[in-house]
Structures are given as C-alpha cells and as structure tokens.
Design an enzyme around this catalytic site. Structure first.
Site, PDB file in Angstrom:
ATOM      1  N   ARG A 134       0.806  -1.223   0.000  1.00 13.57           N
ATOM      2  CA  ARG A 134       0.000   0.000   0.000  1.00 13.57           C
ATOM      3  C   ARG A 134       0.835   1.267   0.000  1.00 13.57           C
ATOM      4  NH1 ARG A 134      -3.638  -2.164   3.647  1.00 13.57           N
ATOM      5  NH2 ARG A 134      -2.230  -3.908   3.466  1.00 13.57           N
ATOM      6  N   THR A 135       1.942   1.288   0.729  1.00 17.78           N
ATOM      7  CA  THR A 135       2.726   2.532   0.782  1.00 17.78           C
ATOM      8  C   THR A 135       3.325   2.835  -0.590  1.00 17.78           C
ATOM      9  OG1 THR A 135       3.210   2.103   3.099  1.00 17.78           O
ATOM     10  CG2 THR A 135       4.579   3.737   2.008  1.00 17.78           C
ATOM     11  N   LYS A 170      24.258  -8.075  -6.931  1.00 17.92           N
ATOM     12  CA  LYS A 170      25.611  -8.343  -7.439  1.00 17.92           C
ATOM     13  C   LYS A 170      26.666  -7.722  -6.522  1.00 17.92           C
ATOM     14  CE  LYS A 170      24.051  -8.200 -12.261  1.00 17.92           C
ATOM     15  NZ  LYS A 170      24.150  -7.416 -13.502  1.00 17.92           N
ATOM     16  N   ARG A 191      12.217   3.209   1.336  1.00 12.73           N
ATOM     17  CA  ARG A 191      11.916   2.320   2.470  1.00 12.73           C
ATOM     18  C   ARG A 191      13.139   1.436   2.677  1.00 12.73           C
ATOM     19  NH1 ARG A 191       6.580  -1.109   3.830  1.00 12.73           N
ATOM     20  NH2 ARG A 191       5.984   1.017   4.333  1.00 12.73           N
ATOM     21  N   HIS A 199       8.014   6.265  10.171  1.00  9.70           N
ATOM     22  CA  HIS A 199       7.163   6.113   8.982  1.00  9.70           C
ATOM     23  C   HIS A 199       6.284   7.372   8.949  1.00  9.70           C
ATOM     24  CE1 HIS A 199       4.990   4.409   5.791  1.00  9.70           C
ATOM     25  NE2 HIS A 199       4.656   3.224   6.277  1.00  9.70           N
TER      26      HIS A 199
HETATM   27  C1  NCD Z   1       3.513  -0.894   8.009  1.00 12.40           C
HETATM   28  C2  NCD Z   1       4.963  -0.774   7.711  1.00 12.40           C
HETATM   29  O1  NCD Z   1       5.481  -1.347   6.753  1.00 12.40           O
HETATM   30  O2  NCD Z   1       5.587  -0.055   8.450  1.00 12.40           O
HETATM   31  N1  NCD Z   1       2.659  -0.921   6.946  1.00 12.40           N
HETATM   32  C3  NCD Z   1       2.471   0.190   6.155  1.00 12.40           C
HETATM   33  O3  NCD Z   1       3.392   0.856   5.739  1.00 12.40           O
HETATM   34  N2  NCD Z   1       1.195   0.542   5.894  1.00 12.40           N
HETATM   35  C4  NCD Z   1       3.205  -1.810   9.118  1.00 12.40           C
HETATM   36  C5  NCD Z   1       3.530  -3.266   9.007  1.00 12.40           C
HETATM   37  O4  NCD Z   1       4.295  -3.725   8.184  1.00 12.40           O
HETATM   38  O5  NCD Z   1       2.986  -3.969   9.852  1.00 12.40           O
END
Ligand code: NCD
Length: 302
Positions: free
Chosen positions: A56-57, A84, A106, A134
């Site tokens: 989703r992110t 690599k 991320r 986050h």
């Molecule tokens: C979360 C994350 O990856 O930090 N999900 C998200 O970004 N919506 C929480 C999770 O992985 O549980």
C-alpha cells in the site's frame, strides 16, 4: 518543514502537521472522486526505492506522484545490482546521476534515510525506516482521525499489538501527541517498546481496557519477521487479550478502529469488522494518497 526532505516526524512541529493536514483536506475531495488534479509536478522525476516489502505505501506514493503529473520509476533491490554486491550508496548515486528529483525510500535499517539525505542532491522522503519512523503513515493516521472527530485535541488513542518493532507506533504516537491526543498502549511484555518515548504513556492491560478507555483503537500486526528467535507468541492467548473481535466491536459501537495494514485477519482483527462503519482502515488508505500528494507538493513544487 523548511527542509527539502521528510525524514522523521520529530522534525515536524504541530504547525507543520496542521498545515500538511489542511493541504490534504483540500486535496481529498477531488482526489477521492478521481477528478483531474492540477499537474503541478509535471516534469519532476521521482524514484521509489523499496528495499523492504510494501504494497500500500508504494502504490500510494506512486498514485500520489502520478496524480500530480510527476513521472515515477520503481527500483527493486531483487534483480538489481544490489544482488551483485553493489552498495546501497552506489545504487542510489547511479539513480541520482540519471536525473531524479526525489527518492521515496523504504529501508530496514535505522538511520539510513538521514545518511542518504546528507550526501544526496535528491529530496529524500521516508517511506518506512527500520523500527523507528514512517512519517507519512503518521500523517495519514492523523488526517483520518481529524476528519472523523473534527479535531484530534483531547482524543484518546490506544495502540495495541507489537509496538516494540513498530515504526508506525513510534511515528503515529509522536504526531498524535503533538496534535493534543492522549496515547495509551497495550501489548504483551515481549512486545512492549523499551524506548523512552513510551515511558510516560499509560499502559493498558488488555483490549477490553482499551475499548473502555479510548475513542480510537489502533491495531498493529505482530511483526514476525522482526521477532527475536526466542520469542514465541501463542495465537489463542494473544487473541483473547489483544484482538478486536466482532463481539467486542458490537459492545463498543462508539469506537473507531484503525490499522496501518497489512491486516492479519483472524489474529489482531476479525474480518467482519473491516466492513463495519466503525472501521476506518480503508479511509486511512484514501487519506494516504491525499497526504502523500500534500507532502510531495510541499517538497517538490517550486
Ligand atoms: C507498516 C509498515 O510497513 O511499516 N505498513 C504500512 O506501511 N502501511 C506496518 C507493518 O508492516 O505492519
């Protein structure tokens, strides 16, 4: 938010947060009805580098960027030079040399984002950092709650589940507290966070107590991929004390339920609740796009 990066909620004042939420609220109606949005970021190039799993992110950032007219590419570590033996720094410098304006990153390691922001000419936007940050999740949570309650000030939010490994708990608690909410938390001993941020907050004993105390219950999944090898969770015991069940939801119609996703249905939450009006989980996703549009505009529109 004077910087060209969004690295941490700790860099945001209450005024910054309010102003981002105001922008998101202005975007929300046109974005939600999928009407044409002003392509203010036309000609801007954004790379999305997700070095940890995400659905989703990543989709939300990509949607947000494209609705503003920016072009996006997604960099996957698997199948890339990282496999690599190339360092992250070299991979990112290669991308930067191709002429990107912003990096949505991320990464599983704490501190990487700030490090990249120090040497990179790209705007760095934190889309998840180890167990600590986050920021856009925190902003979308605040945006969702503000829409529902009209104001966050004075509201009580109970965060339940695996707080120890949760960057969402840390960033969302920070943003909501800055907006005047009271945060309580509830977790088994092995999943209680040990950092100072939670030391002053109220610890609640069970989800039942959370439902009595709070206006909003924020559920988290158990991050099994981050659990220490010696920690085992008994699912039935966990559910009896920490899960939002249909019965509990029925007994507390006045509450709202949130979750950052991905939801482990049948563990922290019964599936039927997802379709109940008390559940704001899909509304959070909608706010996610609007908040990310607000953040991208703020950082990249000149
Ligand atoms: C979360 C994350 O990856 O930090 N999900 C998200 O970004 N919506 C929480 C999770 O992985 O549980």
């Amino acid at each position: 938010m004077a910087s060209s990066h969004l690295l941490s909620t700790h860099d945001l004042s209450r005024e910054d947060i309010t102003s981002i939420l105001d922008d998101a609220a202005a975007i929300l109606p046109s974005h939600a009805s999928l009407r044409q949005i002003d392509p203010v970021l036309a000609g801007r190039n954004i790379v999305l580098a997700f070095l940890e799993p995400s659905t989703r992110t990543r989709l939300s950032f990509e949607t947000a960027a494209q609705r503003l007219g920016a072009s996006t590419i997604v960099f996957h570590a698997t199948g890339s030079s990282v496999e690599k033996g190339e360092t992250l720094r070299e991979s990112l410098r290669t991308i930067e040399a191709m002429g990107f304006d912003a990096l949505v990153l991320r990464h599983g390691q704490n501190g990487v984002h700030r490090d990249v922001a120090q040497w990179s000419s790209m705007s760095v936007i934190n889309a998840g950092e180890g167990t600590v940050q986050h920021p856009t999740q925190a902003l979308l949570d605040a945006s969702t709650l503000r829409e529902h309650f009209g104001a966050i000030d004075g509201r009580k939010v109970a965060i339940v589940g695996d707080l120890r490994h949760s960057r969402v708990a840390r960033s969302t608690a920070d943003v909501l507290q800055k907006c005047g909410a009271q945060i309580g938390y509830c977790a088994p001993d092995e999943l209680v966070p040990t950092d100072a941020q939670f030391a002053e907050m109220q610890r609640l004993d069970s989800i039942h107590d959370c439902c009595e105390w709070a206006d909003a219950v924020y559920l988290l999944r158990i991050q099994r991929e981050r659990l220490a090898a010696d920690v085992t969770i008994n699912d039935a015991e966990y559910r009896s004390r920490y899960a939002m069940t249909v019965d509990l939801a029925r007994a507390h119609r006045e509450l709202v339920v949130l979750h950052p996703g991905p939801v482990n249905i049948g563990m922290e939450l019964d599936g039927e609740i997802l379709d109940d009006p008390m559940c704001l989980i899909h509304r959070q996703v909608t706010h996610g796009v609007a908040v990310r549009m607000a953040v991208l505009q703020r950082l990249l529109h000149s």
